[in-house]
Motif scaffolding. Sequence first.
Motif, short mmCIF file in Angstrom:
data_model
loop_
_atom_site.label_atom_id
_atom_site.label_comp_id
_atom_site.label_asym_id
_atom_site.label_seq_id
_atom_site.Cartn_x
_atom_site.Cartn_y
_atom_site.Cartn_z
N THR A 71 -67.08 7.38 29.80
CA THR A 71 -66.48 8.13 29.17
C THR A 71 -67.21 9.43 28.80
O THR A 71 -68.18 9.45 28.21
CB THR A 71 -66.00 7.70 27.73
N ASN A 74 -70.96 9.54 28.92
CA ASN A 74 -71.54 8.28 28.37
C ASN A 74 -70.93 7.09 29.18
O ASN A 74 -69.87 7.20 29.67
CB ASN A 74 -71.44 7.95 26.99
N ARG A 76 -70.09 3.31 28.22
CA ARG A 76 -69.57 2.63 26.86
C ARG A 76 -69.52 0.79 27.21
O ARG A 76 -68.78 0.81 28.03
CB ARG A 76 -68.31 3.07 26.36
N THR A 78 -68.28 -1.94 25.04
CA THR A 78 -67.52 -2.25 23.93
C THR A 78 -67.42 -3.96 23.83
O THR A 78 -67.13 -4.62 24.81
CB THR A 78 -65.92 -2.04 24.05
N TYR A 249 -69.64 -1.40 19.60
CA TYR A 249 -69.93 -0.77 21.04
C TYR A 249 -71.37 -0.50 21.27
O TYR A 249 -71.97 -0.36 20.11
CB TYR A 249 -69.05 0.34 21.34
N LEU A 251 -73.41 2.94 23.45
CA LEU A 251 -73.23 4.25 24.52
C LEU A 251 -74.63 4.41 24.98
O LEU A 251 -75.86 4.18 24.47
CB LEU A 251 -72.96 5.23 23.69
#
Length: 261
Positions: A71, A74, A76, A78, A249, A251
Amino acid sequence: MSTSRRAVLGAALGGAAGAAVGLSATTPAYAASWQQKWAPTATGDGLGAFETVEDDRADSHPAGHPHIYATGDNWRFTMHTVDRDTSTDRQRQEVTGLRTGSGYLKWTQGQTWRITYSMYIPGSLKATTTFTHIMQMKQPGNGTSPIVVQSLRRVNGVQTIELNLPIAGVLVGRTDLEPLHDTWTDVDFQIKVGDGTAGSVRWILKSGSTTVIDRTRTGVDTFLADRVRPKWGIYRSLGDTSGSLQDTYLLLTDLRGYQLG
């Protein structure tokens, strides 16, 4: 990622080669230097930056897919409280390895490698009374023991981040986690892959221009068999007794890999 954060990591890599673990401080700078081998971007490489992707491998939460994705700049990871790994007492959303255009990089015995990156740990990703790993180094294959783990652990009720060498039985270092919540933290990790007492590691965390922790351990075991492969993401036990498990999450950005040559 901010220009200043890149500058901090660039300055660290531009230092004398003698700063590498396993090298004497008197080693001439020309004797060895860090050679960049891996520099993926989330926008350009996406999940193709990694050797494998372990996104809900038990298919426990299809509605939450994808759990791992790029995203912006980054990557990610989750994690939902309903997610389950193939071993249902734990959760796992991880990627493995360093993929390049010609395959993937293999860390073998006698080599020295360095990984730098920045991580954002939100306040919802808390330390737990059981294991919560956000980086591991392992021998590829099912059921192999971790060689290195960067973990979020509660110690006497205090949230900490630590680096452990499980097969060597060594705690490299530990520092408070809460000041690192909801901000970017730079990670600089070095490993000399060695069996018995031939290995060494260095672990550095920086917040802006401040060095949070800088620890080195030499004469330690950092090898099982075959090769060492890094992993990133969230891997945590459901056995926490502190009530810290939440939807959360992690990053990561600016992942770089270097070999000492």
